[in-house]
Design an enzyme around this catalytic site. Structure first.
Site, short mmCIF file in Angstrom:
data_model
loop_
_atom_site.label_atom_id
_atom_site.label_comp_id
_atom_site.label_asym_id
_atom_site.label_seq_id
_atom_site.Cartn_x
_atom_site.Cartn_y
_atom_site.Cartn_z
N LYS A 211 0.84 -1.28 0.02
CA LYS A 211 0.00 0.03 0.27
C LYS A 211 0.94 1.03 -0.04
O LYS A 211 0.74 2.08 -0.81
CB LYS A 211 -1.01 -0.03 1.19
CG LYS A 211 -1.72 1.09 1.60
CD LYS A 211 -2.72 1.04 2.60
CE LYS A 211 -3.30 2.19 2.96
NZ LYS A 211 -4.35 2.14 3.90
N GLU A 217 10.45 -4.53 4.60
CA GLU A 217 10.44 -6.13 4.19
C GLU A 217 10.10 -6.25 2.66
O GLU A 217 10.82 -6.99 2.12
CB GLU A 217 9.50 -6.96 4.95
CG GLU A 217 9.67 -6.91 6.48
CD GLU A 217 9.25 -5.98 7.21
OE1 GLU A 217 8.85 -4.86 6.56
OE2 GLU A 217 9.15 -5.92 8.64
N GLY A 273 -4.86 -1.81 5.11
CA GLY A 273 -4.21 -2.97 4.43
C GLY A 273 -4.88 -4.09 4.73
O GLY A 273 -4.91 -5.09 3.90
N ARG A 274 -5.36 -4.22 5.99
CA ARG A 274 -6.09 -5.72 6.33
C ARG A 274 -7.36 -6.05 6.00
O ARG A 274 -7.97 -7.04 6.09
CB ARG A 274 -5.94 -5.70 7.83
CG ARG A 274 -6.48 -4.77 8.68
CD ARG A 274 -6.05 -4.75 10.13
NE ARG A 274 -6.57 -3.72 10.98
CZ ARG A 274 -5.69 -2.46 11.18
NH1 ARG A 274 -4.66 -2.70 10.35
NH2 ARG A 274 -6.38 -1.28 11.67
N GLU A 359 -4.85 -6.56 14.78
CA GLU A 359 -4.38 -5.18 14.25
C GLU A 359 -5.34 -4.25 14.20
O GLU A 359 -5.13 -2.93 14.51
CB GLU A 359 -3.74 -5.31 12.84
CG GLU A 359 -2.61 -4.23 12.69
CD GLU A 359 -1.98 -4.39 11.43
OE1 GLU A 359 -2.42 -4.05 10.43
OE2 GLU A 359 -0.68 -4.59 11.51
N HIS A 390 -5.88 -32.96 17.65
CA HIS A 390 -4.66 -34.16 18.10
C HIS A 390 -3.66 -33.37 18.71
O HIS A 390 -2.33 -33.74 18.88
CB HIS A 390 -4.41 -34.76 16.96
CG HIS A 390 -5.41 -35.92 16.74
ND1 HIS A 390 -5.48 -37.12 17.02
CD2 HIS A 390 -6.68 -35.66 15.76
CE1 HIS A 390 -6.64 -37.61 16.70
NE2 HIS A 390 -7.28 -36.87 15.61
N LYS A 514 9.37 -0.79 14.28
CA LYS A 514 9.90 -0.88 12.84
C LYS A 514 11.10 0.42 13.04
O LYS A 514 12.17 -0.03 12.25
CB LYS A 514 8.91 0.00 11.75
CG LYS A 514 7.83 -0.83 11.51
CD LYS A 514 6.96 -0.27 10.39
CE LYS A 514 5.59 -0.91 10.30
NZ LYS A 514 4.69 -0.24 9.17
O1 LIG Z 1 0.86 -2.70 2.08
P1 LIG Z 1 2.18 -2.12 3.12
O2 LIG Z 1 2.19 -0.66 2.91
O3 LIG Z 1 3.56 -2.71 2.58
O4 LIG Z 1 2.05 -2.58 4.63
C1 LIG Z 1 1.94 -3.88 4.77
C2 LIG Z 1 1.58 -3.97 6.30
O5 LIG Z 1 2.24 -3.34 7.32
C3 LIG Z 1 1.40 -2.91 8.45
O6 LIG Z 1 1.21 -1.41 8.10
C4 LIG Z 1 1.92 -3.19 9.60
O7 LIG Z 1 3.18 -2.83 9.78
C5 LIG Z 1 0.13 -3.47 8.14
O8 LIG Z 1 -1.09 -2.64 8.47
C6 LIG Z 1 -0.18 -3.52 6.33
O9 LIG Z 1 -0.90 -4.40 6.05
#
Ligand SMILES: O=P(O)(O)OC[C@H]1O[C@](O)(CO)[C@@H](O)[C@@H]1O
Length: 551
Positions: A211, A217, A273-274, A359, A390, A514
């Site tokens: 987003k 990452e 995002g979620r 979240e 199990h 972060k």
């Molecule tokens: O889509 P992006 O901006 O890479 O964010 C990834 C995820 O990181 C977050 O901001 C949490 O760190 C989430 O809310 C989001 O889904």
């Protein structure tokens, strides 16, 4: 009542009435509740779309449900719902509208943000996605060397990974089996390595989903993926255009990364995002299942959106599920909530719900900026049910914790399973029904004795029961049913956040880690001094450097 002027939740008469009612009910037994009402098994059920929802095995009476609805009315859950659906900026800490429902609105709907109807843009992107997905599926879109794309690697994390990865698994039987679709999220290079090690770069498309397009990452993995691709193809940056597309709200950053914005599929800051996998973030899924199936999934979302918008409180399923969670979390001290699907295809479903729920509602500060004095979001956990039986069901049955659980199952196995494997479905579902029965009604000491069990073993073989569950049963796991399930949980989470008076749409709690990671990294790589680093972390960093042979 607005967020600021609202009386503290736990001081409202509705809250107090629920607390008193809880005391009056005491340790009411599900056995008693069923004995007192022979119609409970059919009466305590609701239908929404294709979902049959049975809430009879909950520690509630008509009075409990009435009092819970009073709490929802007092906290104006439906008022906030309507404000959300109108496009008001109910995500106040980020000053944003919350309009994931617009992602599945019909073409002729009008939903405005800042005076602009957002629906045409939603459909324009969906149409572009459909065109692109068809070009990949048909082989019309080829890679830099002219070869057909056979591998899709989605690179994203959190909401840019969990939704499409989950839905891809759920709808596996609807996917084009000739396409390899993989999801890379972890900044651990092993994730990307394992994803690409057996792929031919000439046939691989990377879908970079972010987003913000700033998530470390994802940008790190995307950069490594680009290096891998160019090395494998022995090509220059001109090869990127045929092998990288971006899903983002941030055109500037996409272009800085080197992806042509013509290959970017856009979404908007009013999509959390979620809550985003039914936006452009679902592109990998759409390529896998095809645009028609994707639209069927959106139709499923819409069925539940409409239900949530229009159903009266008594029969509003997301409201009910949200309130049941409040009943256990706030009035029975339950700390967690298990989601236990009886479908192999739902193996990533609960992991997806963890972000959606935790979240959204894992917050101790209310919308009024004050610390809340009540429990908020539960720990959400679970894996497919039979495997859980199990592993950890022992604790649910005979442990010391109250763990309300959702059981999700289907009458039909998925269509393409074949006769031999379909035959196992009744056994799977026999377990599904048996478990909720055992959890609710247990086995009394007398019943154990009647089986001739030695007296010293009777306590060990007794099941107290009274473990509450919701059963969600549908005929078949289709794209529409998946959409219905996800919308159901989205709105359930909304209901709870509304009652608790928290902003379910921000996520400030992820920021500190972060920032600190950025600060610590030079200490690991260069041994740089990190001002203000605590003694424990300092020692651990030193140990890490020693183990890596760094001076
Ligand atoms: O889509 P992006 O901006 O890479 O964010 C990834 C995820 O990181 C977050 O901001 C949490 O760190 C989430 O809310 C989001 O889904």
């Amino acid at each position: 009542m607005n967020a600021e002027s609202r009386t503290r939740l736990n001081q409202t008469p509705e809250w107090t009435a629920l607390a008193e009612h809880r005391d009056q009910l005491g340790d009411v037994e599900l056995r008693e509740l069923f004995a007192a009402d022979p119609g409970r098994g059919t009466g305590y059920t609701l239908e929404v779309g294709d979902l049959h929802v049975d809430y009879s095995k909950h520690l509630v009476t008509d009075e409990t449900l009435r009092l819970l609805r009073e709490l929802a009315a007092a906290t104006d859950v439906f008022g906030l719902r309507d404000a959300m659906l109108r496009g008001e900026k109910i995500n106040t800490t980020e000053d944003r509208a919350v309009l994931h429902t617009a992602l599945r609105a019909p073409r002729d709907a009008v939903i405005e943000v800042d005076g602009e109807n957002v629906v045409p843009a939603v459909h324009a992107v969906l149409d572009r996605m459909a065109g692109f997905a068809e070009r990949i599926r048909s082989g019309e879109w080829t890679g830099h060397t002219g070869r057909r794309i056979k591998n899709i690697v989605n690179v994203g994390i959190g909401g840019s990974d969990l939704g499409p990865a989950m839905a891809y698994e759920v709808l596996r039987s609807y996917t084009d089996r000739d396409l390899v679709v993989r999801f890379v999220s972890n900044v651990d290079g092993a994730d990307l390595h394992e994803a690409v090690r057996d792929l031919d770069a000439a046939e691989t498309l990377f879908v970079i989903a972010s987003k913000t397009f700033t998530t470390i990452e994802t940008i790190t993995n995307a950069t490594s993926a680009r290096d891998w691709l160019l090395t494998e193809l022995k090509a220059g940056p001109e090869a990127v255009a045929k092998h990288f597309v971006a899903l983002s709200t941030n055109a500037g950053k996409v272009s800085d990364f080197g992806i042509d914005t013509a290959n970017m599929f856009e979404f908007w800051d009013w999509v959390g995002g979620r809550y985003s996998y039914d936006s452009a973030i679902g592109l990998s899924l759409m390529i896998a299942i095809g645009p028609d199936r994707f639209r069927e999934m959106l139709d499923g979302f819409r069925i539940v959106d409409e239900h949530f918008r229009t159903a009266p409180a008594e029969s509003n399923v997301p409201l009910l599920l949200g309130l049941l969670g409040i009943w256990y979390g706030n009035f029975h001290d339950a700390q967690s909530h298990a989601v236990l699907p009886y479908s192999h295809y739902l193996s990533k479903f609960t992991a997806y719900l963890q972000q959606l729920d935790m979240e959204s509602n894992g917050k101790y500060v209310g919308r009024d900026g004050q610390e809340v004095e009540w429990q908020t979001g539960p720990v959400v956990w679970g894996t497919p049910g039979t495997n859980g039986q199990h592993a950890y069901y022992q604790l649910i049955h005979q442990g010391t914790k109250l763990i309300p659980a959702d059981f999700i199952g289907f009458a039909e196995p998925v269509a393409d399973l074949g006769e031999r494997f379909r035959a196992q479905h009744d056994l799977l579902m026999a377990n599904f029904f048996a478990q909720t029965q055992a959890l609710a009604f247990g086995k009394t000491p007398d019943e154990v004795r009647a089986e001739g069990v030695a007296e010293d073993l009777v306590p060990h073989k007794t099941f107290k029961g009274n473990h509450p569950t919701t059963t969600i049963l549908a005929k078949e796991l289709t794209p529409s049913v998946l959409g219905q399930l996800i919308a159901l949980y989205e709105h359930k989470v909304f209901v709870q956040g509304a009652v608790w008076n928290i902003d379910s749409f921000d996520q400030w709690g992820v920021e500190l880690g972060k920032v600190l990671a950025k600060r610590v990294e030079p200490a690991l790589t260069e041994g740089a001094e990190v001002p203000g680093l605590d003694a424990s972390t300092q020692a651990l960093v030193a140990k890490y450097r020693e183990l890596r042979g760094r001076k």
